[in-house]
Scaffold this active site. Structure first.
Site, short mmCIF file in Angstrom:
data_model
loop_
_atom_site.label_atom_id
_atom_site.label_comp_id
_atom_site.label_asym_id
_atom_site.label_seq_id
_atom_site.Cartn_x
_atom_site.Cartn_y
_atom_site.Cartn_z
N HIS A 298 155.04 -8.95 -68.42
CA HIS A 298 154.44 -9.18 -69.63
C HIS A 298 153.74 -7.93 -69.74
O HIS A 298 153.86 -7.43 -71.00
CB HIS A 298 153.46 -10.36 -69.51
CG HIS A 298 152.64 -10.39 -70.84
ND1 HIS A 298 152.62 -11.27 -71.83
CD2 HIS A 298 151.43 -9.60 -71.27
CE1 HIS A 298 151.80 -11.03 -72.69
NE2 HIS A 298 151.26 -10.07 -72.45
N GLU A 299 153.02 -7.26 -68.99
CA GLU A 299 152.34 -6.12 -69.38
C GLU A 299 153.27 -4.95 -69.63
O GLU A 299 152.85 -4.11 -70.51
CB GLU A 299 151.50 -5.65 -68.11
CG GLU A 299 150.07 -6.79 -67.84
CD GLU A 299 149.53 -7.24 -69.23
OE1 GLU A 299 149.41 -6.50 -70.14
OE2 GLU A 299 148.94 -8.41 -69.14
N HIS A 302 154.43 -4.72 -72.83
CA HIS A 302 153.75 -3.94 -74.23
C HIS A 302 154.15 -2.81 -74.23
O HIS A 302 154.29 -2.25 -75.58
CB HIS A 302 152.24 -4.30 -73.79
CG HIS A 302 151.58 -5.70 -74.02
ND1 HIS A 302 151.44 -6.08 -75.23
CD2 HIS A 302 150.93 -6.41 -73.24
CE1 HIS A 302 150.88 -7.32 -75.12
NE2 HIS A 302 150.59 -7.44 -74.10
ZN LIG Z 1 149.77 -9.12 -73.13
#
Ligand SMILES: [Zn+2]
Ligand SMILES: [Ca+2]
Ligand SMILES: [Ca+2]
Ligand SMILES: [Ca+2]
Length: 492
Positions: A298-299, A302
């Protein structure tokens, strides 16, 4: 042939340190001297001498005799025997001097530079579901010199550096001595105690190793699907392939600035993305976000969405709606990574760190509207970026499941030519981000996915995509007013 005995294929100049080969060169010239063809030691005597130099075990493959040419051009009479090492997967064909057992030639049967990591496997969510040794996981097309800068033996390389920051994260200053070193030569990283707290040895090392592994895997995967140097990816050395280098991802594990969360900062191309991973306090002992792959993905996601949208500036997911979609893409990328069959399973984020089946989002990602009722119109009452992101990621989940149902599953998720739904969705994911405008909306990002499918697949999935969008209220008649619309184009 020398004395009727085969000559090994021309490797000499072997250097061994701490039980591992550190260098070997190659040459072949007319020998200045030739050993007699009779061994001095028996092969039984030579085996332990070889093992004492390189580690591992003789695998009982028949031992042969041959000549090898040394650096000083001597033809040395040698035994050749295979040595394998279960702990790191190494498998070498060794030639050892029949006079004294010294290793004089080595063939490495394991392709590309050997490295191994005991980690949560890439498409597994967390250590409770799998923890195992991954051998030579680097993809040579995406990371041509491997994950470790040549000669380094710690969690630092061209794509990622994983470290434990202290006091300040003005980054270049603090990371120098805070990485994990190999647990054994060369580039083996074997750490983790399931029952210990994150901060207790060896689990800080496990955190750095797992984030290094996952960060590099996601680099390699997204690279193969188009997040390359010239698409503004994160690498120190771009190998002359365009884009700005000097921007590998810096992953600060057990970061001191928070708990029960994680974040990723994306400056423009040429400046490192910074991932801060926190420990989570919901359980005893605490759990480490660094060990839950969907959080790491998820990170990193980004970084992918911020760099691919609007041309690498890091400035194009700034409106609330676009920022919310950024959260959605990150959840969707984690969802895609954890596909491991043609069966579309509900997806939850953060279920390990929280020890909650439902994880950290309002609903699991599901095609079942009872399980997850979110619609485009839900945006009317959702103003926080993660809450907005859930509405976008559930649409992605619909698309993922529809593609898996239509095309099945390609076992090798890194095979960009694969025909499975998991491959198609990765292409659309990356392609559409490159097409969409700066500060996209649900509507323009939807249109970019439709366009990406048209560009790559000739619109083969047009109706499948529209049906997924329409199911969640983002049909052809949807507007910025954010009322649900379930229309699909004529013929769908
Ligand atoms: Zn996030
Ligand atoms: Ca190798
Ligand atoms: Ca770059
Ligand atoms: Ca899951």
């Amino acid at each position: 042939m020398i004395n009727g005995i085969p000559v090994c294929n021309a490797v000499a100049n072997v250097a061994i340190k701490n039980g591992k080969v550190v260098s070997y060169g190659a040459n072949f010239v007319k020998p200045t001297s030739v050993d007699p063809p009779q061994p001095i030691l028996s092969s039984t005597d030579v085996i332990p001498k070889v093992v004492s130099q390189i580690g591992g075990k003789y695998n009982n493959w028949p031992i042969k005799e041959e000549y090898c040419i040394t650096d000083s051009d001597k033809a040395v009479h040698a035994y050749t025997l295979q040595i394998q090492n279960d702990s790191d997967g190494a498998w070498h064909l060794i030639s050892a001097d029949t006079k004294n057992g010294n290793i004089i030639n080595i063939i490495d049967f394991v392709s590309d530079a050997s490295a191994s990591y005991r980690v949560v496997p890439f498409n597994v969510q967390d250590p409770d579901r799998g923890y195992s040794v991954q051998i030579d996981p680097a993809d040579i097309a995406a990371s041509p010199k491997g994950w470790h800068t040549t000669g380094t033996t710690e969690t630092s390389g061209n794509n990622v550096v994983s470290f434990k920051g202290t006091v300040t994260l003005i980054v270049p200053i603090v990371i120098s001595s805070k990485k994990t070193k190999q647990s054994s030569a060369t580039n083996n990283y074997d750490y983790y105690n399931k029952n210990a707290s994150p901060e207790t040895s060896p689990n800080l090392d496990a955190a750095r190793v797992n984030t290094f592994f996952v960060g590099n895997k996601i680099h390699d995967l997204t690279y193969l699907f188009g997040f390359t140097e010239e698409a503004y990816n994160f690498q120190n050395d771009n190998y002359g392939k365009g884009g700005a280098g000097g921007d590998r991802v810096q992953i600060s594990v057990q970061d001191f600035t928070g708990t029960n969360n994680a974040n990723f900062a994306t400056p423009g191309d040429g400046q490192s993305g910074v991932m801060r991973m926190f420990t989570w306090t919901y359980t005893t002992p605490n759990r480490d976000g660094a060990l839950e792959n969907d959080i790491v993905v998820h990170e990193y996601g980004h970084g992918v969405s911020n760099r691919l949208t609007g041309g690498g500036t890091g400035k194009c997911l700034q409106t609330t709606e676009a920022g919310g979609m950024g959260e959605g893409w990150s959840d969707a990328l984690a969802d895609i990574i954890e596909i491991n069959s043609a069966t579309c399973a509900d997806f939850t984020l953060g279920s390990f760190v929280t020890n909650r089946t439902g994880g950290i989002r309002t609903y699991p990602y599901s095609t079942n509207k009872t399980t997850n009722p979110l619609m485009y119109s839900s945006l009317a009452t959702r103003e926080e970026v993660h809450a907005i992101g859930e509405c976008w990621a559930v649409i992605y989940h619909e698309i993922i499941c529809a593609l898996l149902q239509k095309y099945g599953y390609t076992q090798d998720g890194f095979d960009t030519q694969g025909t499975g739904g998991n491959i198609v969705i990765m292409h659309l994911f990356i392609d559409a981000m490159k097409l969409q405008p700066c500060n996209p909306t649900f509507l323009t990002a939807r249109d970019a996915i439709i366009q990406a499918d048209d560009n790559r697949y000739g619109g083969a999935n047009k109706c499948l995509l529209w049906q997924a969008f329409a199911k969640r209220g983002l049909g052809t008649g949807a507007t910025t007013e954010k009322f649900d619309n379930t229309q699909v184009p004529p013929g769908c």
